[in-house]
Write a protein that holds these residues in place. Structure first.
Motif, PDB file in Angstrom:
ATOM      1  N   PHE A 210      -1.449  -2.877  -1.335  1.00 25.07           N
ATOM      2  CA  PHE A 210       0.001  -3.057  -1.492  1.00 25.07           C
ATOM      3  C   PHE A 210       0.756  -1.814  -1.013  1.00 25.07           C
ATOM      4  O   PHE A 210       1.779  -1.929  -0.328  1.00 25.07           O
ATOM      5  CB  PHE A 210       0.332  -3.349  -2.955  1.00 25.07           C
ATOM      6  CG  PHE A 210       1.816  -3.471  -3.210  1.00 25.07           C
ATOM      7  CD1 PHE A 210       2.524  -4.576  -2.754  1.00 25.07           C
ATOM      8  CD2 PHE A 210       2.504  -2.481  -3.894  1.00 25.07           C
ATOM      9  CE1 PHE A 210       3.889  -4.691  -2.978  1.00 25.07           C
ATOM     10  CE2 PHE A 210       3.864  -2.587  -4.122  1.00 25.07           C
ATOM     11  CZ  PHE A 210       4.551  -3.699  -3.664  1.00 25.07           C
ATOM     12  N   ASN A 211       0.255  -0.640  -1.370  1.00 30.98           N
ATOM     13  CA  ASN A 211       0.897   0.606  -0.931  1.00 30.98           C
ATOM     14  C   ASN A 211       0.875   0.738   0.592  1.00 30.98           C
ATOM     15  O   ASN A 211       1.837   1.227   1.201  1.00 30.98           O
ATOM     16  CB  ASN A 211       0.219   1.808  -1.573  1.00 30.98           C
ATOM     17  CG  ASN A 211       0.525   1.936  -3.051  1.00 30.98           C
ATOM     18  OD1 ASN A 211       1.594   1.525  -3.502  1.00 30.98           O
ATOM     19  ND2 ASN A 211      -0.400   2.504  -3.816  1.00 30.98           N
ATOM     20  N   LYS A 212      -0.222   0.306   1.209  1.00 35.90           N
ATOM     21  CA  LYS A 212      -0.317   0.364   2.667  1.00 35.90           C
ATOM     22  C   LYS A 212       0.645  -0.623   3.326  1.00 35.90           C
ATOM     23  O   LYS A 212       1.160  -0.370   4.423  1.00 35.90           O
ATOM     24  CB  LYS A 212      -1.744   0.072   3.118  1.00 35.90           C
ATOM     25  CG  LYS A 212      -2.733   1.181   2.785  1.00 35.90           C
ATOM     26  CD  LYS A 212      -4.141   0.807   3.219  1.00 35.90           C
ATOM     27  CE  LYS A 212      -5.127   1.940   2.902  1.00 35.90           C
ATOM     28  NZ  LYS A 212      -6.522   1.573   3.249  1.00 35.90           N
ATOM     29  N   ALA A 213       0.866  -1.760   2.667  1.00 36.61           N
ATOM     30  CA  ALA A 213       1.737  -2.793   3.233  1.00 36.61           C
ATOM     31  C   ALA A 213       3.203  -2.543   2.943  1.00 36.61           C
ATOM     32  O   ALA A 213       4.072  -3.130   3.603  1.00 36.61           O
ATOM     33  CB  ALA A 213       1.333  -4.163   2.690  1.00 36.61           C
ATOM     34  N   LEU A 214       3.490  -1.664   1.976  1.00 34.56           N
ATOM     35  CA  LEU A 214       4.864  -1.457   1.518  1.00 34.56           C
ATOM     36  C   LEU A 214       5.847  -1.115   2.644  1.00 34.56           C
ATOM     37  O   LEU A 214       6.971  -1.644   2.668  1.00 34.56           O
ATOM     38  CB  LEU A 214       4.891  -0.395   0.427  1.00 34.56           C
ATOM     39  CG  LEU A 214       6.132  -0.353  -0.479  1.00 34.56           C
ATOM     40  CD1 LEU A 214       6.363  -1.691  -1.137  1.00 34.56           C
ATOM     41  CD2 LEU A 214       5.978   0.738  -1.532  1.00 34.56           C
ATOM     42  N   PRO A 215       5.495  -0.229   3.598  1.00 31.69           N
ATOM     43  CA  PRO A 215       6.444   0.084   4.679  1.00 31.69           C
ATOM     44  C   PRO A 215       6.866  -1.135   5.484  1.00 31.69           C
ATOM     45  O   PRO A 215       7.975  -1.168   6.034  1.00 31.69           O
ATOM     46  CB  PRO A 215       5.679   1.083   5.537  1.00 31.69           C
ATOM     47  CG  PRO A 215       4.675   1.694   4.620  1.00 31.69           C
ATOM     48  CD  PRO A 215       4.283   0.609   3.698  1.00 31.69           C
ATOM     49  N   TYR A 216       6.004  -2.144   5.561  1.00 30.67           N
ATOM     50  CA  TYR A 216       6.321  -3.335   6.348  1.00 30.67           C
ATOM     51  C   TYR A 216       7.096  -4.376   5.539  1.00 30.67           C
ATOM     52  O   TYR A 216       7.527  -5.396   6.083  1.00 30.67           O
ATOM     53  CB  TYR A 216       5.027  -3.964   6.863  1.00 30.67           C
ATOM     54  CG  TYR A 216       4.202  -3.048   7.725  1.00 30.67           C
ATOM     55  CD1 TYR A 216       4.448  -2.939   9.098  1.00 30.67           C
ATOM     56  CD2 TYR A 216       3.197  -2.251   7.184  1.00 30.67           C
ATOM     57  CE1 TYR A 216       3.693  -2.083   9.888  1.00 30.67           C
ATOM     58  CE2 TYR A 216       2.451  -1.396   7.958  1.00 30.67           C
ATOM     59  CZ  TYR A 216       2.706  -1.318   9.323  1.00 30.67           C
ATOM     60  OH  TYR A 216       1.961  -0.473  10.095  1.00 30.67           O
TER      61      TYR A 216
END
Length: 219
Positions: A210-216
């Motif tokens: 989720f943290n990795k996807a947050l910017p998108y």
């Protein structure tokens, strides 16, 4: 599509997933438990072999890349459903199972939403350990179900006093009930502990994705 041994193993694992549940409809216990255990352990073993062979033989394909995580999730989710049914909706099983099911659904939704950028959610080493612990926990719980069935059959008709006598050694244990009860207890607590560890790893890896996807996800 390129058909090779790694892809064939992945597809067999995918087909084994519903078979783990169906055997309980087609076969009496404990035969169903044994068949489900063999299917699940065998299919789990192919999770390592297909990836190893694909890399060793340079046979990595888009089909295998797509089906491999699907097969893993199908195996875990369907086997968990079987375990929940066998264990009678026990809270010690339901809570970690709910965490695992929620995470798998959530991450799959993230990957679908991200589309072409889903490569940011590559499988990590911790996620692979998570899958391994899940499969070991479910296997141990299937074994516990086998011991539970045999212990139930051997103790059928006994009242609490007689059962206590067998367990304490005051009453002769001609059928090995005491051993089955001990094995049942050991495998039950071990399986539950492993499932909670798997749930913790599942939560951590889900939060990482989720943290990795947050910017998108930001407008």
């Amino acid at each position: 599509m390129r058909w090779n041994i790694p892809n064939t193993l992945t597809i067999l694992r995918l087909l084994a997933a519903p078979a783990v549940m169906l055997v309980f409809l087609l076969l009496p216990r404990p035969f169903a438990d044994w068949v489900a255990l063999v299917l699940f352990v065998g299919a789990s073993a192919t999770d390592w072999f297909d990836g190893y062979l694909a890399r060793a033989w340079n046979q990595q394909t888009k089909l295998g890349t797509m089906l491999d995580p699907i097969a893993d999730k199908a195996m875990v989710i369907i086997a968990l459903a079987a375990v929940i049914g066998l264990m009678g909706l026990n809270g010690l099983i339901l809570i970690p199972a709910a965490v695992i099911l929620f995470r798998e659904t959530f991450v799959s939704g993230l990957r679908e939403f991200l589309g072409d950028t889903a490569g940011t959610l590559k499988v990590t080493k911790l996620a692979k350990w998570k899958t391994t612990v899940q499969m070991v926990a479910i296997s141990v719980l299937f074994i516990s179900g086998i011991f539970e069935h045999h212990a139930g059959m051997l103790s059928f008709g006994m009242d609490a006093e007689m059962l206590d006598g067998v367990m304490s050694g005051a009453v002769s244990d001609e059928n090995g009930l005491r051993l089955y009860m001990i094995l049942l207890s050991v495998t039950w607590y071990l399986g539950v502990a492993l499932l909670w560890i798997a749930a913790a790893l599942t939560f951590i890896t889900g939060l990482d994705y989720f943290n990795k996807a947050l910017p998108y996800l930001k407008d």
